[in-house]
Write a protein that holds these residues in place. Structure first.
Motif, PDB file in Angstrom:
ATOM      1  N   GLY A 191      -2.883  -1.642  -8.424  1.00 52.67           N
ATOM      2  CA  GLY A 191      -3.704  -0.589  -8.827  1.00 52.67           C
ATOM      3  C   GLY A 191      -3.025   0.829  -9.204  1.00 52.67           C
ATOM      4  O   GLY A 191      -3.108   1.483 -10.362  1.00 52.67           O
ATOM      5  N   VAL A 192      -2.076   1.074  -8.263  1.00 47.31           N
ATOM      6  CA  VAL A 192      -1.149   2.339  -8.718  1.00 47.31           C
ATOM      7  C   VAL A 192      -0.359   2.068 -10.021  1.00 47.31           C
ATOM      8  O   VAL A 192      -0.264   2.854 -10.991  1.00 47.31           O
ATOM      9  N   PHE A 193       0.318   0.548 -10.099  1.00 45.47           N
ATOM     10  CA  PHE A 193       0.979   0.667 -11.368  1.00 45.47           C
ATOM     11  C   PHE A 193       0.168   0.648 -12.619  1.00 45.47           C
ATOM     12  O   PHE A 193       0.441   1.175 -13.658  1.00 45.47           O
ATOM     13  N   ILE A 194      -1.004  -0.062 -12.540  1.00 46.05           N
ATOM     14  CA  ILE A 194      -1.891  -0.033 -13.769  1.00 46.05           C
ATOM     15  C   ILE A 194      -2.376   1.372 -14.040  1.00 46.05           C
ATOM     16  O   ILE A 194      -2.584   1.821 -15.367  1.00 46.05           O
ATOM     17  N   ALA A 195      -2.504   2.217 -13.129  1.00 44.96           N
ATOM     18  CA  ALA A 195      -3.247   3.485 -13.224  1.00 44.96           C
ATOM     19  C   ALA A 195      -2.130   4.448 -14.184  1.00 44.96           C
ATOM     20  O   ALA A 195      -2.332   4.936 -15.117  1.00 44.96           O
TER      21      ALA A 195
ATOM     22  N   VAL B 189      10.758   0.836 -12.019  1.00 47.13           N
ATOM     23  CA  VAL B 189      11.455   1.126 -10.655  1.00 47.13           C
ATOM     24  C   VAL B 189       9.971   0.682  -9.616  1.00 47.13           C
ATOM     25  O   VAL B 189      10.395   0.269  -8.808  1.00 47.13           O
ATOM     26  N   LEU B 190       9.199   1.339 -10.068  1.00 44.59           N
ATOM     27  CA  LEU B 190       7.694   1.258  -9.274  1.00 44.59           C
ATOM     28  C   LEU B 190       7.276  -0.059  -9.146  1.00 44.59           C
ATOM     29  O   LEU B 190       6.934  -0.721  -8.110  1.00 44.59           O
ATOM     30  N   PHE B 191       7.380  -0.481 -10.391  1.00 45.68           N
ATOM     31  CA  PHE B 191       6.946  -2.275 -10.410  1.00 45.68           C
ATOM     32  C   PHE B 191       7.638  -3.195  -9.463  1.00 45.68           C
ATOM     33  O   PHE B 191       7.471  -3.752  -8.709  1.00 45.68           O
ATOM     34  N   VAL B 192       9.229  -2.900  -9.726  1.00 44.99           N
ATOM     35  CA  VAL B 192      10.074  -3.877  -8.938  1.00 44.99           C
ATOM     36  C   VAL B 192       9.931  -3.384  -7.373  1.00 44.99           C
ATOM     37  O   VAL B 192      10.199  -4.401  -6.549  1.00 44.99           O
TER      38      VAL B 192
ATOM     39  N   VAL C 137      -0.656   3.223  -0.995  1.00 44.21           N
ATOM     40  CA  VAL C 137      -0.859   4.108  -2.296  1.00 44.21           C
ATOM     41  C   VAL C 137       0.183   5.475  -1.924  1.00 44.21           C
ATOM     42  O   VAL C 137       0.962   5.861  -2.688  1.00 44.21           O
ATOM     43  N   ARG C 138      -0.229   6.285  -0.996  1.00 56.06           N
ATOM     44  CA  ARG C 138       0.426   7.497  -0.719  1.00 56.06           C
ATOM     45  C   ARG C 138       1.940   7.466  -0.758  1.00 56.06           C
ATOM     46  O   ARG C 138       2.549   8.460  -1.067  1.00 56.06           O
ATOM     47  N   HIS C 139       2.384   6.352  -0.241  1.00 57.15           N
ATOM     48  CA  HIS C 139       3.856   6.277  -0.241  1.00 57.15           C
ATOM     49  C   HIS C 139       4.472   5.654  -1.535  1.00 57.15           C
ATOM     50  O   HIS C 139       5.627   6.370  -1.857  1.00 57.15           O
ATOM     51  N   ALA C 140       3.616   5.137  -2.374  1.00 57.21           N
ATOM     52  CA  ALA C 140       4.160   4.995  -3.684  1.00 57.21           C
ATOM     53  C   ALA C 140       4.109   6.342  -4.602  1.00 57.21           C
ATOM     54  O   ALA C 140       5.127   6.335  -5.515  1.00 57.21           O
ATOM     55  N   LEU C 141       3.024   7.158  -4.359  1.00 58.62           N
ATOM     56  CA  LEU C 141       2.980   8.239  -5.293  1.00 58.62           C
ATOM     57  C   LEU C 141       3.882   9.427  -4.591  1.00 58.62           C
ATOM     58  O   LEU C 141       4.421  10.168  -5.728  1.00 58.62           O
ATOM     59  N   VAL C 142       4.150   9.611  -3.627  1.00 60.21           N
ATOM     60  CA  VAL C 142       4.872  10.743  -2.973  1.00 60.21           C
ATOM     61  C   VAL C 142       6.238  10.301  -2.416  1.00 60.21           C
ATOM     62  O   VAL C 142       6.296   9.407  -1.476  1.00 60.21           O
ATOM     63  N   PRO C 143       7.458  10.892  -2.867  1.00 59.30           N
ATOM     64  CA  PRO C 143       7.585  11.907  -3.942  1.00 59.30           C
ATOM     65  C   PRO C 143       8.078  11.295  -5.411  1.00 59.30           C
ATOM     66  O   PRO C 143       8.392  12.155  -6.216  1.00 59.30           O
TER      67      PRO C 143
END
Length: 429
Positions: A219-223, A210-213, A173-179
């Motif tokens: 959970g991050v994508f749905i949120a 981009v995030l989905f692919v 999660v943290r690597h997907a969110l930042v930055p």
């Protein structure tokens, strides 16, 4: 019955005839799935882009010539201006299609920084120009541009470059969110500072794709998707001028001067086109019934003049563009190429279908142009630039396919998968 009748003997002539019949199918298979497969992708991307751009110039001339008669540029003023931007865009397409992938990747961070600076100038300085209730133009002297169009391309390249570096960790999660997520939300926030909800939706679409692919945690994508939808609804409810558009979409119209006027006449234009259309240049609704018909509602003029056949042709052109870009993204081993291509495809094709859904009454009016067709120099030039970048990706993959035994390029060394370490063998008692 003799054995010969049960199992007829094939002569050399029969085998030659069978081989001759199969040759066209073999050629077709090699074209679709063989080493020359990227040629088909380039043909789909380049052909559809050229067709849409040429059709866009014709429709800009047709839709703007009537209302532009009394202006300083005359009936051909907007057409000539759009033609100059098209020439500049084609030059950018050719230039970027020849750039090495390393150069394109190196432009990601500077492009993102430049987009932030330009959007800040629009939102927080007197250089921002308000048109149609949205402050999304940057005016310097007599020159105007839309930095939000550059932000779409910058976001696709920047997010791809960042996620490529972290592609093995992006499920965390943290690597997907930042930055990536904060950076994308920064661009969206700067666009929303100018009240341009339509462009903000397209930026959110690029970021989500981009995030989905990249394989972001579900959970991050749905949120992110839920926050985007809730935010769009809240921004609509809190803005009276957006609520008026929603009410117009729901059919709450009081008189001919309300916001129902434009979408209603857009529907009249589409309905009156029939199968074959009224003929090129013969639209009735462009005679001041549809305000600025050469912009967001140009698809309705196209439908009126070219009919259902013309609109379906445009849809097929966008579908061909999507298929060509998908083939480039699906056929690469480079995370940067795959993610950037998906981001550009989400921008161009996604925006096209949002515009078509808008003018056909499927969704409320959100104010996004039709890529390659609507009038607008910034949008056209940057869209063609994005296509040039995807063609550079296809050229790069074609070269790699022709040299399968070649050492990895410097641009691709950091994308090679980590070596697989075998698990220790279990000890048998």
């Amino acid at each position: 019955m003799s054995p010969t009748e049960l199992h007829p003997v094939r002569t050399p002539a029969d085998e030659e005839e069978t081989e001759a019949r199969s040759r066209p199918l073999q050629r077709l298979w090699r074209l679709v799935e063989g080493r020359r497969a990227l040629d088909l992708s380039v043909l789909l991307i380049g052909g559809s882009t050229f067709l849409l751009t040429a059709l866009g110039l014709v429709m800009v001339l047709s839709s703007s010539s009537v209302e532009a008669i009394g202006t300083g540029g005359g009936s051909y003023g907007l057409f000539l201006r759009q033609t100059m931007w098209a020439v500049a865009g084609l030059a950018a397409l050719l230039l970027f299609s020849r750039l090495p992938i390393g150069w394109i990747k190196a432009l990601a961070w500077p492009a993102f920084g430049l987009a932030v600076v330009l959007l800040s100038l629009v939102a927080f300085t007197p250089l921002g120009v308000t048109v149609g209730g949205n402050t999304n133009w940057l005016g310097i002297g007599g020159f105007r541009m839309q930095p939000s169009e550059a932000a779409k391309l910058a976001l696709a390249l920047w997010a791809a470059a960042v996620l490529e570096r972290k592609h093995r960790l992006v499920t965390q999660v943290r690597h997907a969110l930042v930055p990536v997520l904060p950076g994308g939300l920064l661009l969206i926030g700067l666009v929303m500072a100018g009240s341009d909800l339509g462009t903000a939706i397209i930026l959110a679409l690029v970021l989500a794709a981009v995030l989905f692919v990249a394989g972001t945690h579900r959970g991050v994508f749905i949120a992110f998707s839920a926050v985007t939808v809730v935010g769009a609804i809240a921004l609509t409810l809190l803005a009276p001028h957006r609520m008026v558009r929603v009410q117009a979409w729901l059919g709450d119209c009081s008189d001919a001067s309300d916001p129902c006027f434009q979408p209603d006449h857009g529907m009249y234009a589409l309905a009156s086109g029939g199968w074959w259309g009224a003929g090129l240049g013969q639209s009735r609704q462009k005679w001041s019934y549809i305000p600025e018909a050469e912009n967001d509602f140009i698809f309705t003029i196209l439908g009126e003049e070219l009919g259902l056949v013309g609109t379906l042709g445009v849809l097929l052109a966008y579908l061909a563009l999507a298929v060509g870009m998908y083939r480039v993204a699906a056929g690469t081993t480079s995370p940067f190429i795959r993610l950037a291509t998906w981001g550009i495809m989400a921008w161009l094709v996604g925006q096209a279908f949002v515009n078509i859904a808008m003018v056909s009454g499927v969704i409320p009016v959100v104010g996004v142009p039709l890529p390659f067709i609507s009038y607008g120099g910034s949008a056209l030039t940057l869209s063609l630039t994005a296509v040039g970048i995807v063609l550079a990706f296809a050229r790069h993959e074609r070269r790699r396919a022709e040299e399968p035994d070649a050492r990895p390029d410097a641009d691709d060394r950091d994308t090679d998968p980590l070596p697989v370490i075998p698990a220790p063998a279990s000890q048998e008692s």
